[in-house]
Scaffold this active site. Structure first.
Site, PDB file in Angstrom:
ATOM      1  N   TYR A   1      78.126  61.499  39.123  1.00 27.78           N
ATOM      2  CA  TYR A   1      79.015  62.334  38.298  1.00 27.78           C
ATOM      3  C   TYR A   1      78.301  62.821  37.034  1.00 27.78           C
ATOM      4  CZ  TYR A   1      82.398  61.104  41.718  1.00 27.78           C
ATOM      5  OH  TYR A   1      83.030  60.964  42.922  1.00 27.78           O
TER       6      TYR A   1
ATOM      7  N   ARG B   1      69.047  56.733  58.316  1.00 28.07           N
ATOM      8  CA  ARG B   1      68.419  57.428  57.204  1.00 28.07           C
ATOM      9  C   ARG B   1      67.132  56.689  56.856  1.00 28.07           C
ATOM     10  NH1 ARG B   1      71.813  55.830  51.706  1.00 28.07           N
ATOM     11  NH2 ARG B   1      70.175  57.083  50.740  1.00 28.07           N
ATOM     12  N   ARG B   2      66.305  57.279  56.059  1.00 34.02           N
ATOM     13  CA  ARG B   2      65.098  56.647  55.515  1.00 34.02           C
ATOM     14  C   ARG B   2      64.205  56.028  56.597  1.00 34.02           C
ATOM     15  NH1 ARG B   2      67.806  53.595  50.322  1.00 34.02           N
ATOM     16  NH2 ARG B   2      67.329  55.300  48.935  1.00 34.02           N
TER      17      ARG B   2
ATOM     18  N   HIS C   1      75.240  64.268  53.298  1.00 38.45           N
ATOM     19  CA  HIS C   1      76.272  64.345  52.244  1.00 38.45           C
ATOM     20  C   HIS C   1      75.638  64.660  50.888  1.00 38.45           C
ATOM     21  CE1 HIS C   1      79.460  63.114  49.492  1.00 38.45           C
ATOM     22  NE2 HIS C   1      78.702  62.124  49.029  1.00 38.45           N
ATOM     23  N   PHE C   2      74.582  63.929  50.541  1.00 41.88           N
ATOM     24  CA  PHE C   2      74.113  64.168  49.170  1.00 41.88           C
ATOM     25  C   PHE C   2      73.219  65.398  49.057  1.00 41.88           C
ATOM     26  CE2 PHE C   2      71.111  60.509  50.109  1.00 41.88           C
ATOM     27  CZ  PHE C   2      69.914  61.156  49.932  1.00 41.88           C
ATOM     28  N   HIS C   3      72.778  65.937  50.207  1.00 39.22           N
ATOM     29  CA  HIS C   3      72.086  67.224  50.087  1.00 39.22           C
ATOM     30  C   HIS C   3      73.087  68.365  49.882  1.00 39.22           C
ATOM     31  CE1 HIS C   3      68.419  65.090  51.106  1.00 39.22           C
ATOM     32  NE2 HIS C   3      67.802  66.128  50.555  1.00 39.22           N
TER      33      HIS C   3
ATOM     34  N   HIS D   1      76.847  55.133  41.150  1.00 34.19           N
ATOM     35  CA  HIS D   1      77.900  56.111  41.421  1.00 34.19           C
ATOM     36  C   HIS D   1      78.189  57.019  40.231  1.00 34.19           C
ATOM     37  CE1 HIS D   1      80.309  58.274  44.085  1.00 34.19           C
ATOM     38  NE2 HIS D   1      81.206  58.363  43.140  1.00 34.19           N
TER      39      HIS D   1
HETATM   40 FE1  HAS Z   1      78.963  60.785  47.272  1.00 37.96          FE
HETATM   41  C1  HAS Z   1      77.004  58.414  48.834  1.00 37.96           C
HETATM   42  C2  HAS Z   1      81.789  59.099  48.187  1.00 37.96           C
HETATM   43  C3  HAS Z   1      80.908  63.095  45.561  1.00 37.96           C
HETATM   44  C4  HAS Z   1      76.135  62.021  45.721  1.00 37.96           C
HETATM   45  N1  HAS Z   1      76.955  60.315  47.289  1.00 37.96           N
HETATM   46  C5  HAS Z   1      76.355  59.311  48.022  1.00 37.96           C
HETATM   47  C6  HAS Z   1      74.940  59.327  47.764  1.00 37.96           C
HETATM   48  C7  HAS Z   1      74.708  60.319  46.850  1.00 37.96           C
HETATM   49  C8  HAS Z   1      75.974  60.940  46.568  1.00 37.96           C
HETATM   50  C9  HAS Z   1      73.371  60.678  46.219  1.00 37.96           C
HETATM   51  O1  HAS Z   1      82.474  56.294  49.211  1.00 37.96           O
HETATM   52  C10 HAS Z   1      73.900  58.427  48.433  1.00 37.96           C
HETATM   53  C11 HAS Z   1      73.477  57.258  47.603  1.00 37.96           C
HETATM   54  C12 HAS Z   1      72.426  56.467  48.361  1.00 37.96           C
HETATM   55  O2  HAS Z   1      71.234  56.816  48.265  1.00 37.96           O
HETATM   56  O3  HAS Z   1      72.796  55.531  49.084  1.00 37.96           O
HETATM   57  N2  HAS Z   1      80.962  61.070  46.977  1.00 37.96           N
HETATM   58  C13 HAS Z   1      81.943  60.274  47.454  1.00 37.96           C
HETATM   59  C14 HAS Z   1      83.251  60.822  47.073  1.00 37.96           C
HETATM   60  C15 HAS Z   1      82.994  61.959  46.344  1.00 37.96           C
HETATM   61  C16 HAS Z   1      81.560  62.093  46.268  1.00 37.96           C
HETATM   62  C17 HAS Z   1      84.601  60.264  47.405  1.00 37.96           C
HETATM   63  N3  HAS Z   1      78.591  62.280  45.929  1.00 37.96           N
HETATM   64  C18 HAS Z   1      79.533  63.087  45.337  1.00 37.96           C
HETATM   65  C19 HAS Z   1      78.889  63.983  44.410  1.00 37.96           C
HETATM   66  C20 HAS Z   1      77.544  63.675  44.456  1.00 37.96           C
HETATM   67  C21 HAS Z   1      77.382  62.606  45.412  1.00 37.96           C
HETATM   68  C22 HAS Z   1      79.613  65.018  43.576  1.00 37.96           C
HETATM   69  C23 HAS Z   1      76.401  64.260  43.709  1.00 37.96           C
HETATM   70  C24 HAS Z   1      76.480  65.189  42.802  1.00 37.96           C
HETATM   71  N4  HAS Z   1      79.314  59.107  48.334  1.00 37.96           N
HETATM   72  C25 HAS Z   1      80.542  58.554  48.552  1.00 37.96           C
HETATM   73  C26 HAS Z   1      80.384  57.269  49.259  1.00 37.96           C
HETATM   74  C27 HAS Z   1      79.024  57.066  49.440  1.00 37.96           C
HETATM   75  C28 HAS Z   1      78.379  58.234  48.849  1.00 37.96           C
HETATM   76  C29 HAS Z   1      81.426  56.340  49.695  1.00 37.96           C
HETATM   77  C30 HAS Z   1      78.341  55.863  50.096  1.00 37.96           C
HETATM   78  C31 HAS Z   1      78.086  56.087  51.542  1.00 37.96           C
HETATM   79  C32 HAS Z   1      77.313  54.924  52.126  1.00 37.96           C
HETATM   80  O4  HAS Z   1      77.897  54.206  52.952  1.00 37.96           O
HETATM   81  O5  HAS Z   1      76.139  54.731  51.808  1.00 37.96           O
HETATM   82  C33 HAS Z   1      84.044  62.849  45.688  1.00 37.96           C
HETATM   83  O6  HAS Z   1      83.810  62.920  44.308  1.00 37.96           O
HETATM   84  C34 HAS Z   1      84.132  64.216  46.272  1.00 37.96           C
HETATM   85  C35 HAS Z   1      85.332  64.988  45.725  1.00 37.96           C
HETATM   86  C36 HAS Z   1      85.174  66.473  45.919  1.00 37.96           C
HETATM   87  C37 HAS Z   1      86.127  67.296  46.376  1.00 37.96           C
HETATM   88  C38 HAS Z   1      85.808  68.760  46.530  1.00 37.96           C
HETATM   89  C39 HAS Z   1      86.540  69.654  45.532  1.00 37.96           C
HETATM   90  C40 HAS Z   1      86.077  71.069  45.663  1.00 37.96           C
HETATM   91  C41 HAS Z   1      85.769  71.904  44.639  1.00 37.96           C
HETATM   92  C42 HAS Z   1      85.241  73.275  44.964  1.00 37.96           C
HETATM   93  C43 HAS Z   1      86.307  74.346  44.825  1.00 37.96           C
HETATM   94  C44 HAS Z   1      85.810  75.656  45.360  1.00 37.96           C
HETATM   95  C45 HAS Z   1      86.110  76.875  44.833  1.00 37.96           C
HETATM   96  C46 HAS Z   1      85.560  78.090  45.471  1.00 37.96           C
HETATM   97  C47 HAS Z   1      86.977  77.055  43.659  1.00 37.96           C
HETATM   98  C48 HAS Z   1      87.472  66.838  46.747  1.00 37.96           C
HETATM   99  C49 HAS Z   1      85.902  71.504  43.223  1.00 37.96           C
HETATM  100  C50 HAS Z   1      86.475  78.412  46.624  1.00 37.96           C
HETATM  101  C51 HAS Z   1      86.342  79.767  47.102  1.00 37.96           C
HETATM  102  C52 HAS Z   1      86.796  80.152  48.301  1.00 37.96           C
HETATM  103  C53 HAS Z   1      86.679  81.536  48.687  1.00 37.96           C
HETATM  104  C54 HAS Z   1      87.395  79.198  49.286  1.00 37.96           C
END
Ligand code: HAS
Length: 549
Positions: free
Chosen positions: A226, A438-439, A373-375, A222
């Site tokens: 990050y 998946r996979r 999700h991760f793509h 995890h």
């Molecule tokens: Fe995830 C599975 C939970 C973020 C990558 N994640 C994965 C896997 C990968 C991955 C590779 O809880 C698969 C692993 C495998 O092979 O099995 N993930 C989260 C949560 C977050 C999260 C809670 N993941 C990421 C990030 C990754 C990533 C970042 C890669 C870089 N993830 C999970 C969970 C799994 C999981 C479970 C396991 C699932 C399972 O059962 O297998 C959080 O960090 C996300 C928080 C993000 C936000 C978004 C904030 C938005 C921002 C953009 C602002 C936009 C602007 C522009 C300013 C709350 C900062 C706006 C402009 C306008 C005009 C509107």
């Protein structure tokens, strides 16, 4: 150092060496990705000698582990050289030693996969077993990254000594935090590879404790995500405000968000193991709570980005709630690519919150939803930001410029990527909700009645995969141009300044011992008891670590 001043040429060479490997990995891993989506559509069979899982391993290892790690370490070295001064000869030499460890390790790992001796996917879950050289190669990559990491710490310590009591330049602060996160996280993967996988694959022991190996992997897995995200946030916080002509909204907020990432990104690995027996629900619950805490620094980042954009827009005369939107430099690829990454991170982050919600996780776990999700996260938010960095960092180092034509191509590349990913990832999310695993190769479920429902989505994935492959060709064209052919000239390394009205940065945020101390305490709280449970209650024939001690 002025932002127009080029980083030391030798430091630039070290960073470029990392980028070459990263972009070669992108070319090979991306080709594997295209073939995968074609196989899953059911319309294409791989030539007999290539296995689906072999291909998937090439894809995951080259893109998830090699491209990211090499790009990030190159970027961190360049950022430190820019903001904490030219690297000393010793630090640079250590950087090269780290690089060669990683390069040799990558070559070993890649060879075993290509020979069909390590089709174990990028997570290499036991009881799948690979050739020992696969694990030894991975260990070398980790050790190489540690050597580079310690070189960065030495460089930073030298800066600290020369500037007593001064606030660390923001980009250097972020680079060092990212490296601390990596070092603490990789302890888990190094432990399982060295203590469990290598002896097991060499035949020194007969069994392996699967639960412990998976727990150690996810202790690393995890924070790994990050480690991918934080360099993108470095660019969002520090580079983007400068690129648009604005200011950093708040230095303190940026630092605090990095500190929170360090604290909360490690003790959360169980959210990848929510469906696994052998871990008490109360410990899973604790780690789910911590997972929700790690969402907060991303929300802070969103707030900060909106604030930077709005401040800039208003300084240019924008009015109304969203008037600033029109003032942003949409024609500048250095801004446009990372901005599209930010935009995609909104649904991507929402998906992450769904994954982390214990009950909802039962619906999506091990389905292709997770792949969707991760793509969106790593393969779009992070990668588009890395491309955005490449558009100024590569020419900055090579002493060239991004021409108007290349800038246009980079805009087209970004649009192609977003369109391709929208097709691919959206259909992955929908197919996942319908239970598509998946996979899995088409041949493993192609005949089942349920699988008929997934077919339209799988075809959409192949369409998306094909469009993305065009995106890969475009970025490679731009990379080669910027590295070798673009016209000579000066390109800025954009480092933003903090807004005048921002509060002074409190020195508490620089208290490294305090933050690392809290981190260790949190890890011990989240992992000690479950780990003791796992070892004490290990199944017969596999006595935790005992079988090899
Ligand atoms: Fe995830 C599975 C939970 C973020 C990558 N994640 C994965 C896997 C990968 C991955 C590779 O809880 C698969 C692993 C495998 O092979 O099995 N993930 C989260 C949560 C977050 C999260 C809670 N993941 C990421 C990030 C990754 C990533 C970042 C890669 C870089 N993830 C999970 C969970 C799994 C999981 C479970 C396991 C699932 C399972 O059962 O297998 C959080 O960090 C996300 C928080 C993000 C936000 C978004 C904030 C938005 C921002 C953009 C602002 C936009 C602007 C522009 C300013 C709350 C900062 C706006 C402009 C306008 C005009 C509107």
């Amino acid at each position: 150092m002025l932002t127009s001043e080029r980083i030391n040429a030798h430091d630039g060479k070290l960073a470029m060496a990392h980028f070459y490997v990263a972009f070669i990995a992108l070319a090979l891993g991306g080709t594997a990705g295209l073939l995968q989506t074609l196989v899953r559509s059911g319309e294409f069979n791989l030539p007999a000698a290539i296995g689906y899982y072999q291909l998937l391993t090439v894809h995951g290892v080259l893109l998830g582990l090699v491209l990211t790690t090499f790009f990030i370490i190159g970027f961190l070295f360049a950022s430190l050289s820019k903001t904490a001064g030219t690297l000393s000869n010793k630090v640079r030499l250590s950087g090269w030693i780290g690089y060669w460890f990683m390069a040799v390790g990558t070559a070993m790992t890649a060879t075993t996969i290509l020979l069909g001796k390590a089709s174990v996917l990028y997570t290499f879950y036991a009881p799948l077993m690979a050739d020992p050289f696969f694990y030894i190669g991975l260990a070398l990559v980790v050790v190489g990254s540690w050597i580079s990491g310690f070189a960065m710490f030495v460089h930073f310590a030298k800066w600290k000594k020369a500037n007593p009591g001064a606030v660390t330049p923001l980009l250097s602060f972020m680079a060092i935090f990212t490296m601390i996160l990596w070092l603490v996280a990789t302890l888990g993967v190094a432990a399982t590879v060295l203590i469990q996988y290598i002896p097991w694959s060499l035949g020194f022991v007969d069994t392996i404790d699967v639960l412990i190996s998976r727990t150690l992997f996810w202790y690393f897995g995890h924070p790994l995500v990050y480690f991918w995200l934080l360099p993108a946030y470095m660019a969002w916080y520090v580079v983007i405000p400068k690129v648009i002509g604005g200011k950093i909204f708040s230095d303190s907020l940026a630092r605090l968000s990095f500190i929170l990432f360090l604290l909360f990104s490690i003790p959360v690995g169980f959210h990848h193991q929510l469906t696994e027996p052998g871990i008490a629900p109360s410990w899973k619950y604790l780690q789910v709570v911590l997972t929700f805490l790690v969402v907060i620094p991303s929300l802070m980042t969103a707030f900060s980005m909106f604030a930077s954009f709005e401040m800039y827009g208003r300084s240019k005369g924008a009015t109304g709630l969203f008037g600033w939107f029109r003032k942003l430099p949409w024609g500048d690829a250095r801004f446009f690519a990372p901005f599209m990454g930010m935009l995609i991170f909104i649904p991507a982050g929402a998906g992450g919150i769904i994954n982390a919600s214990h009950q909802l996780n039962q619906v999506i776990h091990n389905t292709i939803w997770v792949t969707g999700h991760f793509h969106l996260t790593v393969a779009t938010t992070v990668l588009l930001t890395f491309f955005g960095i490449a558009y100024w960092l590569i020419p900055h180092i090579t002493g060239r410029v991004l021409t108007k034509a290349m800038n246009k191509l980079a805009i087209v590349q970004t649009i192609v990527w977003v369109v391709g990913m929208t097709f691919m990832s959206t259909s992955m999310h929908f197919a996942g909700l319908l239970g598509a695993p998946r996979r899995s190769a088409f041949s493993t479920y192609g005949e089942s009645a349920q699988a008929i429902e997934w077919i339209p989505y799988q075809i959409a994935q192949a369409v998306g995969g094909t469009i993305l492959f065009i995106g890969i060709i475009l970025i490679l064209v731009i990379f080669v141009n910027l590295a070798f052919f673009a016209p000579k000239g000066e390109t800025e390394f954009p480092v933003g300044e903090v807004a005048d009205q921002a509060e002074k940065t409190p020195m508490l945020l620089e208290n490294w011992k305090l933050w690392v101390g809290i981190l260790i305490a949190l890890i011990l709280i989240a992992y000690t008891v479950p780990f003791i449970d796992m070892i004490q209650n290990a199944p017969p024939g596999s006595k935790g670590f005992n079988n090899i001690l």
